[in-house]
Every structure is written in structure tokens, then in C-alpha cells.
Motif scaffolding. Structure first.
Motif, PDB file in Angstrom:
ATOM      1  N   SER A  67     -15.543   6.076  -6.709  1.00  0.00           N
ATOM      2  CA  SER A  67     -14.260   6.164  -5.770  1.00  0.00           C
ATOM      3  C   SER A  67     -14.621   5.884  -4.322  1.00  0.00           C
ATOM      4  CB  SER A  67     -13.731   7.810  -6.215  1.00  0.00           C
ATOM      5  OG  SER A  67     -12.413   7.847  -5.431  1.00  0.00           O
ATOM      6  N   ILE A  68     -15.878   6.516  -3.834  1.00  0.00           N
ATOM      7  CA  ILE A  68     -16.067   6.210  -2.755  1.00  0.00           C
ATOM      8  C   ILE A  68     -16.256   4.811  -2.188  1.00  0.00           C
ATOM      9  CG2 ILE A  68     -18.111   6.629  -0.954  1.00  0.00           C
ATOM     10  CD1 ILE A  68     -18.403   9.473  -2.174  1.00  0.00           C
ATOM     11  N   LEU A  69     -16.674   3.912  -2.992  1.00  0.00           N
ATOM     12  CA  LEU A  69     -17.178   2.557  -3.062  1.00  0.00           C
ATOM     13  C   LEU A  69     -15.627   1.810  -3.180  1.00  0.00           C
ATOM     14  CD1 LEU A  69     -20.406   2.186  -5.133  1.00  0.00           C
ATOM     15  CD2 LEU A  69     -20.004   2.165  -2.488  1.00  0.00           C
ATOM     16  N   SER A  70     -14.920   2.349  -3.591  1.00  0.00           N
ATOM     17  CA  SER A  70     -13.511   1.341  -3.880  1.00  0.00           C
ATOM     18  C   SER A  70     -12.310   1.768  -3.204  1.00  0.00           C
ATOM     19  CB  SER A  70     -13.337   1.366  -5.295  1.00  0.00           C
ATOM     20  OG  SER A  70     -13.035   2.285  -5.877  1.00  0.00           O
ATOM     21  N   ILE A  71     -11.685   3.001  -3.435  1.00  0.00           N
ATOM     22  CA  ILE A  71     -10.588   3.532  -2.746  1.00  0.00           C
ATOM     23  C   ILE A  71     -10.455   3.727  -1.377  1.00  0.00           C
ATOM     24  CG2 ILE A  71      -8.816   5.640  -2.819  1.00  0.00           C
ATOM     25  CD1 ILE A  71      -9.554   6.129  -5.813  1.00  0.00           C
ATOM     26  N   PRO A  72     -11.251   4.055  -0.506  1.00  0.00           N
ATOM     27  CA  PRO A  72     -11.009   4.110   0.880  1.00  0.00           C
ATOM     28  C   PRO A  72     -10.635   2.687   1.278  1.00  0.00           C
ATOM     29  CG  PRO A  72     -12.738   5.845   0.213  1.00  0.00           C
ATOM     30  CD  PRO A  72     -12.502   4.813  -1.045  1.00  0.00           C
ATOM     31  N   TYR A  73     -11.700   1.873   0.900  1.00  0.00           N
ATOM     32  CA  TYR A  73     -11.643   0.400   1.294  1.00  0.00           C
ATOM     33  C   TYR A  73     -10.244  -0.382   0.707  1.00  0.00           C
ATOM     34  CZ  TYR A  73     -16.522   0.677   2.259  1.00  0.00           C
ATOM     35  OH  TYR A  73     -17.579   1.287   2.717  1.00  0.00           O
ATOM     36  N   SER A  74      -9.719   0.123  -0.362  1.00  0.00           N
ATOM     37  CA  SER A  74      -8.500  -0.386  -0.772  1.00  0.00           C
ATOM     38  C   SER A  74      -7.285   0.083   0.085  1.00  0.00           C
ATOM     39  CB  SER A  74      -8.020   0.082  -2.051  1.00  0.00           C
ATOM     40  OG  SER A  74      -6.815  -0.310  -2.480  1.00  0.00           O
ATOM     41  N   LEU A  75      -7.284   1.422   0.456  1.00  0.00           N
ATOM     42  CA  LEU A  75      -6.405   2.115   1.272  1.00  0.00           C
ATOM     43  C   LEU A  75      -6.232   1.366   2.794  1.00  0.00           C
ATOM     44  CD1 LEU A  75      -6.824   5.820   0.404  1.00  0.00           C
ATOM     45  CD2 LEU A  75      -4.775   4.247  -0.135  1.00  0.00           C
TER      46      LEU A  75
END
Length: 517
Positions: free
Chosen positions: A433-441
Motif C-alpha cells: 500500500s505504501i508503495l502505490s496508493i499515496p503516489y496514485s492519490l
């Protein structure tokens, strides 16, 4: 121009595969670093309370390199493309660093090599985040970042277990004389360097970037949408001088004064030299804002220092909210990287002697646990891609972080090392989750032509908590917990739970911000 005309074309599954494949190689090198550097430091004579401060090289390098590379890659257009030149040369430097690192003869050389190795990884890695934003339309970005996470999981899983495999599959010795790094670690680094080079070159030579004209056409409507985020058009605000020279000057003086006073208090109070890294960082930030003020007063508004300082002050609201989440998430991850090996070897295997077979078996098992974390990351990445839009990225991220916090804290309560595979598996959900969701947001909330610099600025909130951890954790463990590394993992679990709670305060881009579909 209509939204439809502005929307980038969807890429095929294999096009996304090719553009993300290089991340597997970068993560291969990065995982060798995080799984083995503490082991290398201890082998070369580092004490427990020195490990965290020796690790400070990695976040400090990121703090300097990432925004600069992000700024430069936004401005770069060559025959090779916009981001790919950084992939290409970063991969070469990274491979060379991986070959040299396990041959470090002394502790100070190993610490210096960590600076060089981490800088090389950052040159290649930072533009990869912006690459997804460049190439994919909004509706495919969650898939793109999930694909990156998928490859991160594969590369990191093999890399984490590679020293164990060298010993248990290929018969390479995992022990050596005092002060000598075992051959199993050395050959693992050599293998990782080769794999990194091949994977990154695959992406470089199989992916074609959009031209500046194509990107401008695709993103014209997105830029209009971005102007409405938080009621603020970032580009127009900068052009109109909303962050003027006086604001930078007064803000810079304030931060400089805080840093100097903090250094004085630390010195007079007999505090650790490590704390001066934090106070010095505050003072340097103040000086950079004052430099930006001077450049603006001279009419020089387009340089790297001015743009980075302006964009830092003018961050969209969602980026500020995510910064808090990132702080506690990455504080936890850095603590885990620093103390998993010393915690598992001492608490679960009962040895602190790096020359002993018991210690090295424990260190190898810590690598296997990291492999488990990364294998779970692969599956969790697929779950994230499938459920992010159904559940909501914010709620999904909060749940994953909560699960990861429980996993980290459980190291303290579990004594059987075999059961730690469950603990580290839970951390795998948080890591995916740390590696994907913040960057997507984030990629949904910033203008396209500033994707690189904002990804670099966003990484401030990855490296700052690591610097805080590096400068304080050794002191905390030595003063409060008698130097027992296992308490570091308990603290990491608590930090991850706080991150989960802070995620619930983040406004998803769809909540009040128009999106281009």
C-alpha cells in the motif's frame, strides 16, 4: 479542448508491463541494501546504537538527490526521452556500487558506499514514479502503480532471500573471519547488480515516451482541472509571485533561528552529536528559503532552488495531508530496516556475535522474512489494483497500514522465529500500500508538467522521518531499552498504527476535485 480529446490513450497490459519492469531491478538492489547493510555494518564492527546513525546516509542522500533529479527530469528532453536517460545512467552507477559495497574493508568505507549506492538508486528510481503519471491516463494510474508494486515484490523477494539461497542452495559460506563480509553476501550483491542492469535496460529499450507536444495536447484539460484543486492554480500562483521574496526571507530567517537555537541548546545541554543533524537541517532549510528570496529579488524565478522552495510552500492540500501519513509510515519502515537483523539475531536466535554461526543463521532468516514480506506484497498489489476504486483508496490504505502495524509489533510478543513469517506477511500488506496508493492519490492532484518535481518534493516526507529515526532511535534504545533492538520493532508498529489513523484525514481527489476521465 474536450476532456475526451485531452485524455491519454489507454496502454495495453504488456506496455504497462514493459514500462514497470525496470522497477524490479531497482528494487532488487534496494532490497539487498535494506536487508544486508546492518549486517555489513555489524560485521565491520558497528555497535547497536551506531547502526541507525550510520543508516542516515540513505535518507540524507534521498533528501538531496530526489528533488533535484525530479526537477531535472521535468526539464529534460533528449532522443532517449524525458525520464529514460536517468534510468539508463542510474542503472550503470547502481550496478557499480553494488559490486563495490560488499568489498568494503572498513566501517567508514561501507558507510560512504551507502551514500554512493543510495544516490545511484535514487537517480534511477525517482523518475520511475513520474513515468507512470506521464504515460498513463488517470483511470490506469492505480493499475500502473500496482504493477510497479508487483515488480517491487518479485525483485525484493528474491533479493532478500539471495544470501540464504547462496548458502543453502549453492553451498557458499555464510560465515567469515572477524571483520570480513561472508561470501554469500558478496555474491548476492554481484548477482543483484547484473539483474538490476538487465531489468532497467529492458524498460529503457522497450518503452517510448510521449513527446513534449503530445504530452501538452493530452494534458491541456488536466491542467485546467488541476487549476481548481484547492482553489489554487499552482503555475499561475508562482508566475504571479504569491510566494514573494519577502515571504521566503522572513520564513527563512525564522527556520534559521530555530535551527541555531536548537543547536545551541543541544550543545549547552550536552546532547548527542546526532541531534545536530536535525537542528542543522532546520538551519539549512532556512538558508535555502533565504537564497530563494535573494534570487527572486534579482528576478531569477525559474531556477531549481526557487521552484523547489515555491512548490514546497504551495503544495496542494492532499499532499500536505499525505505528508503526515508518509512521515509515520516511513519512520516505521526505516526502523524495521535498521533493526530487523539485530532484533531477530539477538531476541529470537540469542546471538550478537557476527562471527558466530548462530548469528549468521539468524541474519539469513531475517532475509527470508523480508522475502516473505515481499511475496505478500505481490499478492497485496493485485488486491489493491482490484479493490482501490471499489473500497476507496483512502480506506484501503488505512486498513493496510493498521495490519502492518500489528505485524511489526507482534515481533516483540512472538518468540518462535518460524512464526515471524506471519508477522512479516502482515507487514507486506502495508508495504504494498505504501508503495502505490499515496503516489496514485498524489498524481491525481498535481499538474502534469510538474509531476517529476512534485514526486521529488513528496519524497521529502519519506526521507525526513528516516533522518529523524536515524538520529534519535539509537539514543532511545540505548537510554530507555538497554540497547535491545527488539523494542525498535515495537516502536515501528506503533508508528504504523498512527499512520493508519492519519490516513482517514486525507481527502481523496474525487472528494471535491474534478477528475478527467
Amino acid at each position: 479542448m474536450t476532456d475526451q480529446a485531452a485524455s491519454k490513450p489507454q496502454l495495453s497490459f504488456w506496455q504497462i508491463w514493459n514500462m514497470c519492469f525496470g522497477f524490479m531491478g531497482i528494487q532488487f538492489g534496494f532490497e539487498l541494501q535494506v536487508s544486508n547493510v546492518s549486517r555489513i555494518f555489524q560485521t565491520l564492527g558497528a555497535e547497536i546504537d551506531e547502526i541507525a546513525i550510520l543508516w542516515v546516509a540513505a535518507p540524507l542522500t534521498g533528501l538531496i538527490v530526489q528533488p533535484i533529479i525530479g526537477y531535472m527530469s521535468d526539464k529534460t528532453w533528449t532522443r532517449m526521452g524525458r525520464r529514460r536517460p536517468y534510468f539508463f545512467y542510474g542503472a550503470i552507477f547502481s550496478t557499480l556500487a553494488l559490486i563495490v559495497m560488499p568489498n568494503s574493508p572498513t566501517l567508514w568505507i561501507a558507510a560512504g558506499m551507502l551514500w554512493i549506492m543510495d544516490a545511484s538508486f535514487n537517480i534511477a528510481m525517482e523518475p520511475f514514479r513520474a513515468f507512470v503519471g506521464d504515460m498513463l491516463p488517470e483511470r490506469q494510474r492505480s493499475l500502473g502503480y500496482a504493477m510497479q508494486t508487483f515488480f517491487i515484490g518479485i525483485g525484493a523477494s528474491v533479493a532478500a532471500a539471495l544470501p540464504w539461497m547462496m548458502t543453502n542452495v549453492f553451498g557458499v559460506a555464510n560465515t567469515a573471519a572477524e571483520g570480513i563480509i561472508p561470501d554469500s553476501v558478496v555474491y548476492a550483491f554481484y548477482t543483484g547488480g547484473l539483474i538490476l542492469l538487465v531489468c532497467v535496460f529492458w524498460t529503457v529499450f522497450t518503452t517510448k515516451e510521449y513527446s513534449p507536444e503530445e504530452l501538452e495536447a493530452y494534458n491541456a484539460a488536466v491542467e485546467e482541472s488541476a487549476a481548481k484543486h484547492d482553489g489554487l492554480d499552482i503555475t499561475k500562483t508562482r508566475a504571479n509571485g504569491t510566494v514573494d521574496a519577502q515571504q521566503h526571507q522572513s520564513g527563512g530567517l525564522l527556520w534559521l533561528a530555530i535551527g541555531l537555537v536548537a543547536s545551541l541548546v543541544i550543545f549547552v545541554g550536552g546532547g548527542s552529536y546526532r541531534l545536530h543533524i536535525l537542528s542543522g537541517g532546520l538551519a539549512v532549510f532556512g538558508l535555502l528559503r533565504m537564497l530563494a528570496a535573494r534570487l527572486k529579488a534579482q528576478g531569477k524565478n525559474d531556477g531549481a532552488v526557487v521552484e523547489i522552495m515555491d512548490d514546497l510552500i504551495l503544495m496542494p492540500t492532499i499532499m500536505k495531508q499525505l505528508a503526515v501519513v508518509q512521515f509515520f509510515s516511513w519512520f516505521a519502515m526505516f526502523t524495521m530496516w535498521s533493526f530487523t537483523v539485530p532484533a531477530v539475531t539477538a531476541f529470537h536466535f540469542g546471538s550478537t556475535d557476527p562471527t558466530s554461526t548462530v548469528y549468521n543463521n539468524g541474519a539469513d532468516w531475517a532475509g527470508v522474512l523480508n522475502m516473505v514480506r515481499n511475496l505478500v506484497t505481490i499478492g497485496a498489489a493485485l488486491v489493491i489494483a482490484g479493490f482501490a476504486n471499489r473500497i476507496g483508496r483512502r480506506r484501503l490504505h488505512a486498513g493496510n497500514l493498521l495490519v502492518g502495524g500489528v505485524g511489526l509489533a507482534s515481533f516483540f510478543f512472538i518468540t518462535d522465529p518460524n512464526l515471524l513469517v506471519v508477522s512479516m506477511g502482515l507487514v507486506g500488506f502495508a508495504w504494498a500500500s505504501i508503495l502505490s496508493i499515496p503516489y496514485s492519490l498524489l498524481s491525481s492532484a498535481v499538474p502534469h508538467h510538474k509531476m517529476g518535481i512534485y514526486m521529488g518534493v513528496f519524497n521529502f516526507f519519506i526521507v525526513i522521518p528516516q533522518i529523524v529515526a536515524a538520529t534519535t532511535l539509537g539514543l532511545v534504545l540505548s537510554e530507555l531499552f538497554a540497547g535491545q533492538a527488539i523494542y525498535g520493532l515495537l516502536l515501528a508498529g506503533g508508528s504504523m498504527v498512527i499512520a493508519a489513523l492519519m490516513t482517514l484525514r486525507v481527502n481523496a481527489p474525487s472528494e471535491g476535485a474534478p477528475q478527467v476521465r
